[in-house]
Design a protein around this motif. Structure first.
Motif, short mmCIF file in Angstrom:
data_model
loop_
_atom_site.label_atom_id
_atom_site.label_comp_id
_atom_site.label_asym_id
_atom_site.label_seq_id
_atom_site.Cartn_x
_atom_site.Cartn_y
_atom_site.Cartn_z
N PRO A 17 39.23 38.32 17.86
CA PRO A 17 37.74 38.05 18.44
C PRO A 17 37.64 37.60 19.92
O PRO A 17 38.58 36.92 20.48
CB PRO A 17 37.35 36.88 17.31
N HIS A 63 33.02 44.11 19.00
CA HIS A 63 32.76 42.87 18.28
C HIS A 63 31.45 42.55 17.89
O HIS A 63 31.26 41.31 17.19
CB HIS A 63 33.51 41.66 19.08
N ALA A 64 30.46 43.30 17.53
CA ALA A 64 29.29 43.34 17.13
C ALA A 64 29.42 43.10 15.88
O ALA A 64 30.22 43.77 14.83
CB ALA A 64 28.52 44.46 17.54
N LYS A 65 28.58 42.47 15.07
CA LYS A 65 28.53 42.29 13.78
C LYS A 65 28.45 43.45 12.86
O LYS A 65 29.05 43.58 11.82
CB LYS A 65 27.50 41.23 13.37
N ASP A 66 27.59 44.57 13.42
CA ASP A 66 27.32 45.65 12.56
C ASP A 66 28.27 46.73 12.60
O ASP A 66 28.13 47.78 12.18
CB ASP A 66 25.99 46.20 12.68
N THR A 67 29.41 46.37 13.55
CA THR A 67 30.39 47.68 13.73
C THR A 67 31.50 47.74 12.70
O THR A 67 32.22 46.99 12.36
CB THR A 67 31.24 47.22 15.24
N ASN A 68 31.52 48.88 12.25
CA ASN A 68 32.73 49.38 11.33
C ASN A 68 33.93 49.33 11.98
O ASN A 68 34.31 50.36 12.49
CB ASN A 68 32.21 50.52 10.74
N SER A 81 30.04 48.74 20.43
CA SER A 81 30.62 47.13 20.77
C SER A 81 31.42 46.98 19.64
O SER A 81 31.30 46.68 18.58
CB SER A 81 29.29 46.25 20.81
N GLU A 125 32.03 41.16 26.40
CA GLU A 125 31.69 42.39 25.49
C GLU A 125 32.72 43.56 25.73
O GLU A 125 33.02 43.89 27.08
CB GLU A 125 30.33 43.21 25.47
N GLY A 159 39.91 45.16 18.33
CA GLY A 159 39.27 44.43 17.30
C GLY A 159 40.08 43.48 16.27
O GLY A 159 39.51 42.68 15.49
N GLN A 194 35.47 35.00 22.78
CA GLN A 194 34.39 34.03 22.81
C GLN A 194 33.20 34.28 23.75
O GLN A 194 31.97 33.95 23.56
CB GLN A 194 35.27 32.79 23.26
#
Length: 241
Positions: free
Chosen positions: A52, A66-71, A64, A57, A49, A54
């Protein structure tokens, strides 16, 4: 398991990774080989991580990356990463370097962190160097310190980015022996390396990278001793000459 599906990565107009697919199973050692600039190190940074992507997955144990909600801070506790450079804090002793992340990130007590650091320094053969500053360690010892620091977070996976490339030849063996020890203990590892002999003898599988793509992947002995692809044969001919 680490799952990489159709990953693309570019720096501006420079395409570094072009549609890579890989799966790394628990307990497996996967070695990534190929010319400098072929995308191997960048892929490790995408898995962790740090970079990023483009397209595509990457999943680590079903999460995941690179998911927006991944800590990411929490996820990275599963992913130890060791770079070419040791990046030790020069003003801290070996023990303090290893104890720092567990104390700050995991918020364990100072005493617990020091005990954990001591255990992992012994694990990599540096039990007698706890009170020594990094500048007084050899290059091989500093790299083993970096490995101990990563292990102190008790990760599920270890990522190694050409960890012997900055070492004098006589120091390479002690670091590779540490990686062999980790394999014997069942650690899942992805190892970017130019040491083809190590990759063949220690890796379960090898993936050969060329121009951001995986040109060939297979059992380690097969890729080195009987490569199927002409690009792989030409690369191995050059590096093993």
């Amino acid at each position: 398991m680490i799952e990489i599906h159709n990953v693309h990565k570019a720096f501006g107009s420079l395409k570094v990774i072009r549609g890579v697919d890989l799966e790394i199973k628990k307990g497996e050692v996967l070695c990534l080989i190929g010319a400098s600039g072929s995308g191997k190190s960048t892929l490790l940074q995408c898995v962790n991580g740090l970079e990023p992507i483009q397209q595509g997955e990457i999943q680590v144990d079903g999460i995941s990356v690179h998911a927006k909600d991944t800590n990411l801070n929490k996820l990275r506790q599963k992913l130890g990463i060791v770079f070419q450079q040791y990046n030790a804090f020069p003003h801290l002793t070996a023990l303090e370097n290893v104890a720092l992340a567990p104390r700050v990130v995991k918020r364990i007590s100072k005493a617990e962190a020091r005990a954990l650091a001591s255990k992992h320094l012994k694990h990599v053969g540096l039990g007698d160097k706890e009170d020594v500053f990094p500048s007084r360690l050899s290059g091989g010892q500093q790299q083993r310190l970096a490995i101990a620091r990563a292990l102190a977070m008790e990760p599920s996976y270890m990522l190694f980015d050409e960890v012997t490339s900055a070492l004098d030849p006589e120091l390479v063996g002690e670091v590779l022996d540490t990686l062999r020890m980790l394999k014997s203990e069942g650690m899942t590892m992805v190892v970017v390396t130019h040491d083809i002999v190590f990759a063949r003898e220690t890796g379960d599988r090898i993936a050969f990278f060329k121009d951001g793509r995986i040109c060939e992947v297979g059992e380690a002995w097969q890729v080195v001793n009987a490569p199927r692809e002409e690009h792989t044969r030409q690369f191995l001919k050059r590096v093993l000459a």
